[in-house]
Scaffold this motif. Sequence first.
Motif, PDB file in Angstrom:
ATOM      1  N   LEU A   1      11.274  23.929 -15.072  1.00  0.00           N
ATOM      2  CA  LEU A   1      10.731  23.809 -16.175  1.00  0.00           C
ATOM      3  C   LEU A   1      11.619  23.781 -17.550  1.00  0.00           C
ATOM      4  CD1 LEU A   1       7.812  22.863 -17.198  1.00  0.00           C
ATOM      5  CD2 LEU A   1       7.384  25.179 -17.465  1.00  0.00           C
ATOM      6  N   GLY A   2      11.619  22.927 -18.551  1.00  0.00           N
ATOM      7  CA  GLY A   2      12.440  22.922 -19.492  1.00  0.00           C
ATOM      8  C   GLY A   2      14.055  22.647 -19.581  1.00  0.00           C
ATOM      9  N   GLY A   3      14.239  22.245 -18.036  1.00  0.00           N
ATOM     10  CA  GLY A   3      15.698  21.704 -17.794  1.00  0.00           C
ATOM     11  C   GLY A   3      15.672  20.041 -17.615  1.00  0.00           C
ATOM     12  N   ARG A   4      16.947  19.648 -17.407  1.00  0.00           N
ATOM     13  CA  ARG A   4      17.209  18.335 -17.185  1.00  0.00           C
ATOM     14  C   ARG A   4      17.664  18.044 -15.807  1.00  0.00           C
ATOM     15  NH1 ARG A   4      21.199  16.729 -19.516  1.00  0.00           N
ATOM     16  NH2 ARG A   4      20.535  14.223 -19.722  1.00  0.00           N
ATOM     17  N   GLY A   5      17.471  17.195 -15.096  1.00  0.00           N
ATOM     18  CA  GLY A   5      18.026  16.834 -13.834  1.00  0.00           C
ATOM     19  C   GLY A   5      17.602  15.528 -13.311  1.00  0.00           C
ATOM     20  N   PRO A   6      18.218  15.109 -12.245  1.00  0.00           N
ATOM     21  CA  PRO A   6      18.043  13.784 -11.734  1.00  0.00           C
ATOM     22  C   PRO A   6      16.555  13.567 -10.886  1.00  0.00           C
ATOM     23  CG  PRO A   6      19.668  14.765 -10.459  1.00  0.00           C
ATOM     24  CD  PRO A   6      19.413  15.712 -11.443  1.00  0.00           C
ATOM     25  N   TRP A   7      16.068  12.478 -11.085  1.00  0.00           N
ATOM     26  CA  TRP A   7      14.898  12.055 -10.460  1.00  0.00           C
ATOM     27  C   TRP A   7      15.221  10.744  -9.543  1.00  0.00           C
ATOM     28  CZ3 TRP A   7       9.674  14.131 -10.300  1.00  0.00           C
ATOM     29  CH2 TRP A   7       9.509  15.160 -11.308  1.00  0.00           C
ATOM     30  N   THR A   8      15.043  10.603  -8.275  1.00  0.00           N
ATOM     31  CA  THR A   8      14.758   9.293  -7.584  1.00  0.00           C
ATOM     32  C   THR A   8      13.587   8.954  -6.755  1.00  0.00           C
ATOM     33  OG1 THR A   8      17.115   9.731  -7.059  1.00  0.00           O
ATOM     34  CG2 THR A   8      15.826   8.325  -5.648  1.00  0.00           C
ATOM     35  N   VAL A   9      12.757   8.031  -6.980  1.00  0.00           N
ATOM     36  CA  VAL A   9      11.624   7.714  -6.401  1.00  0.00           C
ATOM     37  C   VAL A   9      11.731   6.388  -5.625  1.00  0.00           C
ATOM     38  CG1 VAL A   9       9.031   7.127  -7.127  1.00  0.00           C
ATOM     39  CG2 VAL A   9      10.494   8.879  -8.530  1.00  0.00           C
ATOM     40  N   CYS A  10      11.435   6.255  -4.672  1.00  0.00           N
ATOM     41  CA  CYS A  10      11.308   5.276  -3.589  1.00  0.00           C
ATOM     42  C   CYS A  10       9.910   4.923  -3.268  1.00  0.00           C
ATOM     43  CB  CYS A  10      12.135   5.680  -2.191  1.00  0.00           C
ATOM     44  SG  CYS A  10      13.822   6.062  -2.543  1.00  0.00           S
ATOM     45  N   PRO A  11       9.539   3.581  -3.399  1.00  0.00           N
ATOM     46  CA  PRO A  11       8.015   3.072  -3.195  1.00  0.00           C
ATOM     47  C   PRO A  11       7.564   3.302  -1.858  1.00  0.00           C
ATOM     48  CG  PRO A  11       9.155   1.890  -4.860  1.00  0.00           C
ATOM     49  CD  PRO A  11      10.355   2.530  -4.142  1.00  0.00           C
ATOM     50  N   GLU A  12       8.672   3.022  -0.942  1.00  0.00           N
ATOM     51  CA  GLU A  12       8.332   2.895   0.555  1.00  0.00           C
ATOM     52  C   GLU A  12       8.820   3.907   1.457  1.00  0.00           C
ATOM     53  OE1 GLU A  12       7.532  -1.318   2.138  1.00  0.00           O
ATOM     54  OE2 GLU A  12       9.002  -1.742   0.166  1.00  0.00           O
ATOM     55  N   GLU A  13      10.118   4.143   1.180  1.00  0.00           N
ATOM     56  CA  GLU A  13      10.899   4.958   2.353  1.00  0.00           C
ATOM     57  C   GLU A  13      12.206   5.267   1.747  1.00  0.00           C
ATOM     58  OE1 GLU A  13      12.537   1.161   4.787  1.00  0.00           O
ATOM     59  OE2 GLU A  13      10.960   2.447   5.768  1.00  0.00           O
ATOM     60  N   ALA A  14      12.915   6.013   2.336  1.00  0.00           N
ATOM     61  CA  ALA A  14      14.301   6.335   1.858  1.00  0.00           C
ATOM     62  C   ALA A  14      15.386   6.095   2.890  1.00  0.00           C
ATOM     63  CB  ALA A  14      14.536   8.025   1.419  1.00  0.00           C
TER      64      ALA A  14
ATOM     65  N   ILE B   1       0.901  -1.157  -0.091  1.00  0.00           N
ATOM     66  CA  ILE B   1      -0.019   0.235   0.053  1.00  0.00           C
ATOM     67  C   ILE B   1       0.745   1.045  -0.020  1.00  0.00           C
ATOM     68  CG2 ILE B   1      -1.699   1.167   1.142  1.00  0.00           C
ATOM     69  CD1 ILE B   1      -2.827  -1.359   0.238  1.00  0.00           C
ATOM     70  N   LEU B   2       0.660   1.957  -1.050  1.00  0.00           N
ATOM     71  CA  LEU B   2       1.409   3.182  -1.195  1.00  0.00           C
ATOM     72  C   LEU B   2       1.179   4.438   0.076  1.00  0.00           C
ATOM     73  CD1 LEU B   2       1.704   3.659  -4.916  1.00  0.00           C
ATOM     74  CD2 LEU B   2       3.446   2.465  -3.466  1.00  0.00           C
ATOM     75  N   THR B   3       2.006   4.522   1.108  1.00  0.00           N
ATOM     76  CA  THR B   3       1.586   5.399   2.150  1.00  0.00           C
ATOM     77  C   THR B   3       2.739   6.379   2.270  1.00  0.00           C
ATOM     78  OG1 THR B   3       2.477   3.718   3.894  1.00  0.00           O
ATOM     79  CG2 THR B   3       0.155   3.840   3.070  1.00  0.00           C
ATOM     80  N   ASP B   4       3.898   5.856   1.896  1.00  0.00           N
ATOM     81  CA  ASP B   4       5.221   6.745   2.261  1.00  0.00           C
ATOM     82  C   ASP B   4       6.220   6.820   1.097  1.00  0.00           C
ATOM     83  OD1 ASP B   4       6.959   8.455   3.690  1.00  0.00           O
ATOM     84  OD2 ASP B   4       7.705   6.800   4.784  1.00  0.00           O
ATOM     85  N   CYS B   5       5.704   6.951  -0.200  1.00  0.00           N
ATOM     86  CA  CYS B   5       6.564   7.207  -1.197  1.00  0.00           C
ATOM     87  C   CYS B   5       7.525   8.504  -1.014  1.00  0.00           C
ATOM     88  CB  CYS B   5       5.858   7.416  -2.428  1.00  0.00           C
ATOM     89  SG  CYS B   5       4.931   5.956  -3.227  1.00  0.00           S
ATOM     90  N   ARG B   6       8.823   8.382  -1.356  1.00  0.00           N
ATOM     91  CA  ARG B   6       9.706   9.436  -1.550  1.00  0.00           C
ATOM     92  C   ARG B   6      10.063  10.113  -2.918  1.00  0.00           C
ATOM     93  NH1 ARG B   6      11.718  10.608   3.552  1.00  0.00           N
ATOM     94  NH2 ARG B   6      11.820  12.665   2.603  1.00  0.00           N
ATOM     95  N   ILE B   7      10.181  11.204  -3.172  1.00  0.00           N
ATOM     96  CA  ILE B   7      10.361  11.843  -4.587  1.00  0.00           C
ATOM     97  C   ILE B   7      11.327  12.885  -4.185  1.00  0.00           C
ATOM     98  CG2 ILE B   7       9.080  12.673  -6.459  1.00  0.00           C
ATOM     99  CD1 ILE B   7       6.477  11.893  -5.482  1.00  0.00           C
ATOM    100  N   PHE B   8      12.294  12.695  -5.181  1.00  0.00           N
ATOM    101  CA  PHE B   8      13.285  13.665  -5.158  1.00  0.00           C
ATOM    102  C   PHE B   8      13.720  14.298  -6.601  1.00  0.00           C
ATOM    103  CE2 PHE B   8      14.016  10.700  -1.589  1.00  0.00           C
ATOM    104  CZ  PHE B   8      13.939  11.587  -0.193  1.00  0.00           C
ATOM    105  N   THR B   9      13.652  15.562  -6.885  1.00  0.00           N
ATOM    106  CA  THR B   9      13.868  15.811  -8.177  1.00  0.00           C
ATOM    107  C   THR B   9      15.028  17.154  -7.982  1.00  0.00           C
ATOM    108  OG1 THR B   9      13.111  17.127 -10.181  1.00  0.00           O
ATOM    109  CG2 THR B   9      11.997  17.293  -8.132  1.00  0.00           C
ATOM    110  N   SER B  10      16.192  16.718  -8.661  1.00  0.00           N
ATOM    111  CA  SER B  10      17.304  17.749  -8.345  1.00  0.00           C
ATOM    112  C   SER B  10      17.600  17.960  -7.132  1.00  0.00           C
ATOM    113  CB  SER B  10      16.891  18.940  -9.304  1.00  0.00           C
ATOM    114  OG  SER B  10      16.927  18.692 -10.497  1.00  0.00           O
TER     115      SER B  10
END
Length: 242
Positions: free
Chosen positions: A77-90, A4-13
Amino acid sequence: MKLILTDCRIFTSGVDLSGASNKVELSAEAEERDATNFRSGGWKEVVAGLTSGTVSAEGHWSAGDPAAVDDATWAQLGGRGPWTVCPEEATVGALAYTTVALRTSYKLGAQVGEIAPWSAEAATSGPVVRGAIAHPPGIARSGSGAGEPIEIGTVPTGGRLVAALHILSASGTGTLAVTVETAPAEDAWTEPETSVFFDPTGQPGGQMVSVVAPTAGPWARPTWTVDGTASFLLVLALSVQP
């Protein structure tokens, strides 16, 4: 095991979007190319062409701070950068998916009485890789040190070690230099191989480095050196690209 997705982590740049998001999707696909010929046995034969991917996220809008979703999205917007997505935690060793992506769209606004929403998409500009968190958010770093080793697996011949660094905050005066060391065993750090070098910086932001298979492995750990009186919050994800 169900998740169950309750604590996803999303990092962008250099931004943590986790607290401003309630949905995230990461997709990867390969183009289907017809290779059918007279010797295909009467069956259609296909091979993979170009691969591509997308990242999309949405949640509750906020603004007025460089780390807020509106400020960060307009800046990227219009730029490139790293993304990291964690389904549960980090936490260290937690499952993580990383890629470099181009911010392609941003949408905000809704009808009266609704919590202000936002949504955005990014198109991958490199491989989508599966790995693990090597340095977690929430731990301020200053001076010099080394993180906890994680087992990332042996990088095969012709493969790459992919490292995504997100510097989430910087306080004080100074620069941060981050490297990734690899070693053949969990306790073999007397003479490790320094396999990844990130550009030193004193500001929040993101970097992704991809290096041809290091000779050491399959264990890896981050190291850091802060020049000056600064303190930094960072996230590091490591992946093996076959």
